[in-house]
Design a protein around this motif. Structure first.
Motif, PDB file in Angstrom:
ATOM      1  N   PHE A 388       0.686  -1.305   0.045  1.00  0.00           N
ATOM      2  CA  PHE A 388      -0.135  -0.022   0.061  1.00  0.00           C
ATOM      3  C   PHE A 388       0.819   1.280   0.078  1.00  0.00           C
ATOM      4  N   ILE A 389       2.052   1.413   0.987  1.00  0.00           N
ATOM      5  CA  ILE A 389       2.386   2.563   0.808  1.00  0.00           C
ATOM      6  C   ILE A 389       3.638   2.771  -0.119  1.00  0.00           C
ATOM      7  N   LYS A 390       4.139   1.533  -0.857  1.00  0.00           N
ATOM      8  CA  LYS A 390       4.990   1.865  -1.897  1.00  0.00           C
ATOM      9  C   LYS A 390       4.011   2.122  -3.223  1.00  0.00           C
ATOM     10  N   ASN A 391       2.726   1.636  -3.132  1.00  0.00           N
ATOM     11  CA  ASN A 391       1.937   2.109  -4.520  1.00  0.00           C
ATOM     12  C   ASN A 391       1.671   3.654  -4.389  1.00  0.00           C
ATOM     13  N   PHE A 392       1.546   4.148  -3.237  1.00  0.00           N
ATOM     14  CA  PHE A 392       1.314   5.541  -3.334  1.00  0.00           C
ATOM     15  C   PHE A 392       2.490   6.403  -2.642  1.00  0.00           C
ATOM     16  N   ASN A 393       3.760   5.689  -2.750  1.00  0.00           N
ATOM     17  CA  ASN A 393       4.762   6.675  -2.006  1.00  0.00           C
ATOM     18  C   ASN A 393       4.654   7.438  -0.864  1.00  0.00           C
ATOM     19  N   LEU A 394       3.964   6.634   0.107  1.00  0.00           N
ATOM     20  CA  LEU A 394       3.697   7.171   1.271  1.00  0.00           C
ATOM     21  C   LEU A 394       4.565   7.103   2.272  1.00  0.00           C
ATOM     22  N   ASP A 395       4.811   7.961   3.330  1.00  0.00           N
ATOM     23  CA  ASP A 395       5.695   7.808   4.427  1.00  0.00           C
ATOM     24  C   ASP A 395       5.208   6.780   5.482  1.00  0.00           C
ATOM     25  N   ALA A 396       5.774   5.750   5.860  1.00  0.00           N
ATOM     26  CA  ALA A 396       5.490   4.260   6.705  1.00  0.00           C
ATOM     27  C   ALA A 396       5.080   5.120   8.004  1.00  0.00           C
ATOM     28  N   ASN A 397       5.402   5.730   8.645  1.00  0.00           N
ATOM     29  CA  ASN A 397       5.258   6.218  10.092  1.00  0.00           C
ATOM     30  C   ASN A 397       3.830   7.238   9.641  1.00  0.00           C
ATOM     31  N   GLU A 398       3.855   8.105   8.780  1.00  0.00           N
ATOM     32  CA  GLU A 398       2.537   8.883   8.761  1.00  0.00           C
ATOM     33  C   GLU A 398       1.338   7.980   8.378  1.00  0.00           C
ATOM     34  N   ALA A 399       1.561   6.981   7.395  1.00  0.00           N
ATOM     35  CA  ALA A 399       0.432   5.843   6.980  1.00  0.00           C
ATOM     36  C   ALA A 399       0.119   5.200   8.358  1.00  0.00           C
ATOM     37  N   HIS A 400       0.941   4.704   9.098  1.00  0.00           N
ATOM     38  CA  HIS A 400       0.640   3.751   9.824  1.00  0.00           C
ATOM     39  C   HIS A 400      -0.139   4.668  11.276  1.00  0.00           C
ATOM     40  N   PHE A 401       0.224   5.851  11.441  1.00  0.00           N
ATOM     41  CA  PHE A 401      -0.493   6.452  12.759  1.00  0.00           C
ATOM     42  C   PHE A 401      -1.891   7.020  11.979  1.00  0.00           C
ATOM     43  N   SER A 402      -1.818   7.460  10.816  1.00  0.00           N
ATOM     44  CA  SER A 402      -3.131   7.732  10.137  1.00  0.00           C
ATOM     45  C   SER A 402      -4.150   6.551  10.238  1.00  0.00           C
ATOM     46  N   LEU A 403      -3.648   5.347   9.807  1.00  0.00           N
ATOM     47  CA  LEU A 403      -4.602   4.319   9.992  1.00  0.00           C
ATOM     48  C   LEU A 403      -4.981   3.982  11.357  1.00  0.00           C
ATOM     49  N   LYS A 404      -4.098   4.068  12.236  1.00  0.00           N
ATOM     50  CA  LYS A 404      -4.539   4.071  13.499  1.00  0.00           C
ATOM     51  C   LYS A 404      -5.721   5.000  14.028  1.00  0.00           C
ATOM     52  N   ILE A 405      -5.521   6.156  13.641  1.00  0.00           N
ATOM     53  CA  ILE A 405      -6.548   7.247  13.962  1.00  0.00           C
ATOM     54  C   ILE A 405      -7.944   6.552  13.061  1.00  0.00           C
ATOM     55  N   LEU A 406      -7.787   6.316  11.898  1.00  0.00           N
ATOM     56  CA  LEU A 406      -9.140   5.940  11.535  1.00  0.00           C
ATOM     57  C   LEU A 406      -9.572   4.731  12.068  1.00  0.00           C
ATOM     58  N   CYS A 407      -8.629   3.996  12.536  1.00  0.00           N
ATOM     59  CA  CYS A 407      -9.199   2.708  13.430  1.00  0.00           C
ATOM     60  C   CYS A 407      -9.993   3.022  14.975  1.00  0.00           C
ATOM     61  N   ASP A 408      -9.240   4.213  15.407  1.00  0.00           N
ATOM     62  CA  ASP A 408      -9.963   4.702  16.764  1.00  0.00           C
ATOM     63  C   ASP A 408     -11.301   5.269  16.504  1.00  0.00           C
ATOM     64  N   GLU A 409     -11.233   5.920  15.382  1.00  0.00           N
ATOM     65  CA  GLU A 409     -12.686   6.731  14.962  1.00  0.00           C
ATOM     66  C   GLU A 409     -13.587   5.759  14.459  1.00  0.00           C
ATOM     67  N   ASN A 410     -13.388   4.325  14.248  1.00  0.00           N
ATOM     68  CA  ASN A 410     -14.460   3.476  13.883  1.00  0.00           C
ATOM     69  C   ASN A 410     -14.835   3.851  12.327  1.00  0.00           C
ATOM     70  N   ILE A 411     -13.872   4.254  11.575  1.00  0.00           N
ATOM     71  CA  ILE A 411     -13.734   4.660  10.115  1.00  0.00           C
ATOM     72  C   ILE A 411     -13.299   3.279   9.262  1.00  0.00           C
ATOM     73  N   ILE A 412     -12.486   2.557   9.765  1.00  0.00           N
ATOM     74  CA  ILE A 412     -11.969   1.341   9.384  1.00  0.00           C
ATOM     75  C   ILE A 412     -11.702   0.249  10.596  1.00  0.00           C
ATOM     76  N   HIS A 413     -11.332  -0.854  10.167  1.00  0.00           N
ATOM     77  CA  HIS A 413     -11.060  -1.698  11.137  1.00  0.00           C
ATOM     78  C   HIS A 413      -9.750  -2.934  10.582  1.00  0.00           C
ATOM     79  N   LEU A 414      -8.847  -2.685  11.288  1.00  0.00           N
ATOM     80  CA  LEU A 414      -7.884  -3.675  10.980  1.00  0.00           C
ATOM     81  C   LEU A 414      -7.728  -4.828  11.796  1.00  0.00           C
ATOM     82  N   SER A 415      -7.635  -6.067  11.148  1.00  0.00           N
ATOM     83  CA  SER A 415      -7.765  -7.319  11.811  1.00  0.00           C
ATOM     84  C   SER A 415      -6.192  -7.473  12.693  1.00  0.00           C
TER      85      SER A 415
END
Length: 643
Positions: A388-415
């Motif tokens: 995912f991060i390679k596909n869109f040339n995303l910073d790993a840290n920024e992407a990880h913490f963004s995903l975490k906030i999206l999880c905390d806000e119940n927008i997405i869920h990661l298994s």
């Protein structure tokens, strides 16, 4: 009634634990539970929290469900209960559905007394259906601060506990933690739906036997060696990274100090072996990440040293509190430099990417799975983070913490699999690995690629790997990479722990327009400000130079103490300064009175006449002599002896 309950509790304590009496506050907490009250118990690390729910559970009919986020602690407590002849089980990540099914059957139809379970498991249908059939006597929540968004270790699955209480409405609940501010205490009771008959017990956070010290130190190794030389006995050194704990342990070993390292990346057998050697004092110093220490009952730790600063005073208090549980003199030392202070705030800011970054990551997720606005609700997809991060040339840290906030806000869920990728460890040392490559040319390319991608750490402990990333680097398929790694495992070159399931990403709500992403930005910013306040509190604590360390900690937890501890570095410094002051007073009093015996002098003339070691010491002595009336100041600003 209370006398009968007390007698029963003492009988259980004696029978299973071999103790004749409870520690302070334990009995009051236990009686509150036995009377059917929802109870919040705050006891410092090593204060005997487990007794507070295990004893009443043994007095009550039915099973005690214990919710804990710590697998190591669950396993340890289950093993200890079984040694006492008490039926106990634990359900945690990594167990098969069949294993879980059998344990839950035992809980329904057998005579199980304790079931330890992680909060994530509360949401599963298999658990909820069996819960309806269980005879539950007590619900215990360990590490209860995790339920509060204002605590230092918030975990969203803890919020499901209140739902579980609806299945067992008449069962009392006990929540336990070592650290909580007033705000967190209130939040715990609210989130757990405590009933009006609630009770709160809090033992003082003060530890009379524990001396706290903080040292600004450019050469931390030199200071650590000095501490270990001055304080004999068992020790823990905490650092923030796996690499750092290994480095520190090696440096200590080079200085002939018995030391080893510990972190979550080691295989279970290795962790258990190191832990056991340290507990039995065959290793003096264990250098560890904060994965170490929870639930370990070792009373004779004499010193805990923090090589780097934790993110909150709650975490520091818990980790430092592992020293001196035998109530004998012990030491908690924090070492820090300017980088440590700066990093406290930097790490918090990294954890909360700006809204634009979170929106961008969300938009990239939608693009990744080609979801149109309004579609995709409760749709689940395989998720490879590295791809995912390679596909869109995303910073790993920024992407990880963004995903975490999206999880905390119940927008997405990661298994759970997202947090448990495949892991690899080389079984051979450098020399043997080199010899193996010479003898097995076909295996050399994959071995060289692994070492280039993940470094020499593969030779010492398990490292998380991505088969997808390895395949892309090698220009081959994921299947070929998996086959090559499995072959290396068959040849006993590596241990390859393949990810059990592919990580799943679920869009909990229909895909939104990223620009209008429905997140509670106010609450996110409040959490960010909370974490920044916690970081600043740590910086304030270690840099303070005038107030008692224990008083500073107590104040942070809402407890006011008017008596300094007398044993922290600040208190000891003040005692030394006082002794010096008294010493210099006696010396300079005699000299001052002699110099003024036949003449009056200005302060500058007096200093020239006596030539003290420091001007400040002489002036301080002079002020005391004036206060008692042995010397006075004349109108022309001269000092005159009073006859």
């Amino acid at each position: 009634m209370q006398t009968e309950l007390s007698a029963k509790a003492h009988e259980v304590l004696q029978k299973y634990w071999g103790y004749a009496k409870f520690r302070p506050l334990q009995e009051e907490i236990i009686l509150s539970v036995l009377e059917g009250n929802d109870t919040l118990a705050l006891l410092p690390t090593g204060g005997g929290k487990s007794i507070c729910f295990q004893v009443p559970a043994m007095c009550l009919e039915g099973i005690c469900i214990v919710i804990s986020p710590l697998i190591a602690l669950m396993k340890d407590q289950v093993e200890n209960l079984r040694k006492k002849g008490i039926s106990a089980f634990a359900i945690f990540t990594g167990m098969s559905r069949r294993e879980i099914d059998i344990i839950l059957d035992h809980c329904v139809y057998g005579k199980v007394k304790f079931l330890y379970i992680s909060p994530e498991r509360l949401q599963t249908d298999i658990f909820r259906e069996r819960l309806k059939k269980m005879q539950v006597g007590l619900l215990a929540i360990d590490e209860a601060h995790c339920i509060s968004q204002w605590g230092y270790d918030f975990r969203p699955p803890y919020l499901q506990i209140a739902e579980i209480r609806e299945y067992i409405p008449d069962v009392p609940c006990i929540a336990l933690t070592a650290t909580a501010t007033d705000v967190v205490k209130g939040d715990i009771q609210e989130k757990l739906s405590f009933k009006p008959n609630r009770k709160v017990f809090q033992k003082s956070f003060a530890r009379a036997n524990l001396s706290y010290s903080c040292f600004y130190q450019e050469n931390k190794l030199q200071k650590l060696l000095q501490i270990l030389q001055n304080v004999q006995g068992s020790a823990v050194v905490y650092a923030n990274s796996r690499k750092k704990v290994q480095e520190i342990a090696q440096m200590l070993a080079q200085h002939k100090i018995s030391a080893d390292f510990y972190h979550a990346g080691l295989k279970n057998e290795e962790r258990n072996r190191k832990q056991e050697l340290w507990i039995k004092n065959k290793i003096r110093v264990i250098v560890a990440t904060n994965a170490f220490g929870m639930g370990i009952d070792k009373p004779d730790v004499r010193v805990v040293v923090h090589w780097e600063l934790p993110s909150s005073l709650e975490a520091y208090y818990q980790e430092a509190g592992r020293a001196g549980r035998d109530e004998k003199k012990a030491y908690a030392v924090a070492l820090y430099d300017k980088n440590d202070i700066d990093n406290l705030e930097i790490q918090v800011l990294k954890s909360y990417p700006p809204p634009a970054t979170i929106r961008k990551v969300y938009q990239m997720l939608a693009n990744y799975y080609q979801l149109a606005v309004g579609s995709g609700a409760m749709s689940s997809f395989d998720f490879d983070f590295n791809d995912f991060i390679k596909n869109f040339n995303l910073d790993a840290n920024e992407a990880h913490f963004s995903l975490k906030i999206l999880c905390d806000e119940n927008i997405i869920h990661l298994s759970e699999a997202y947090f448990s990728p495949s892991k690899l460890l080389f079984l051979l040392n450098n020399n043997d690995l080199y010899a193996f490559q010479i003898a097995n040319k076909n295996a050399e390319p994959i071995i060289q690629l692994l070492l280039r991608m993940y470094g020499g750490e593969l030779l010492t402990h398990f490292c998380k790997i991505s088969e997808q990333a390895i395949a892309q680097k090698a220009g081959t398929s994921v299947e070929n990479v998996i086959r090559a790694l499995e072959n290396l495992e068959k040849m006993r070159v590596v241990i390859y722990e393949k990810q059990k399931d592919k990580p799943q990403l679920t869009f909990v709500v229909p895909r939104q327009n990223a620009e209008n992403l429905q997140l509670d930005w106010q609450k996110i910013n409040q959490r960010k400000e909370r974490d920044l306040r916690k970081a600043k509190a740590v910086a304030h604590y270690v840099q303070h130079e005038s107030r008692c360390r224990t008083q500073l900690l107590l104040e942070y937890f809402g407890e006011i103490s008017y008596e300094p501890c007398g044993i922290c570095d600040i208190c000891l410094k003040k005692k030394k300064e006082k002794r010096l002051s008294e010493h210099y007073y006696e010396i300079y009093r005699e000299k001052i009175l002699k110099a003024l015996e036949f003449q009056s002098l200005t302060i500058e003339e007096l200093i020239l006449a006596i030539q003290p070691r420091t001007r400040e010491a002489l002036v301080e002595a002079l002020q005391k002599i004036i206060e008692v009336g042995e010397v006075e100041m004349t109108e022309n600003h001269k000092l005159k002896r009073v006859v």
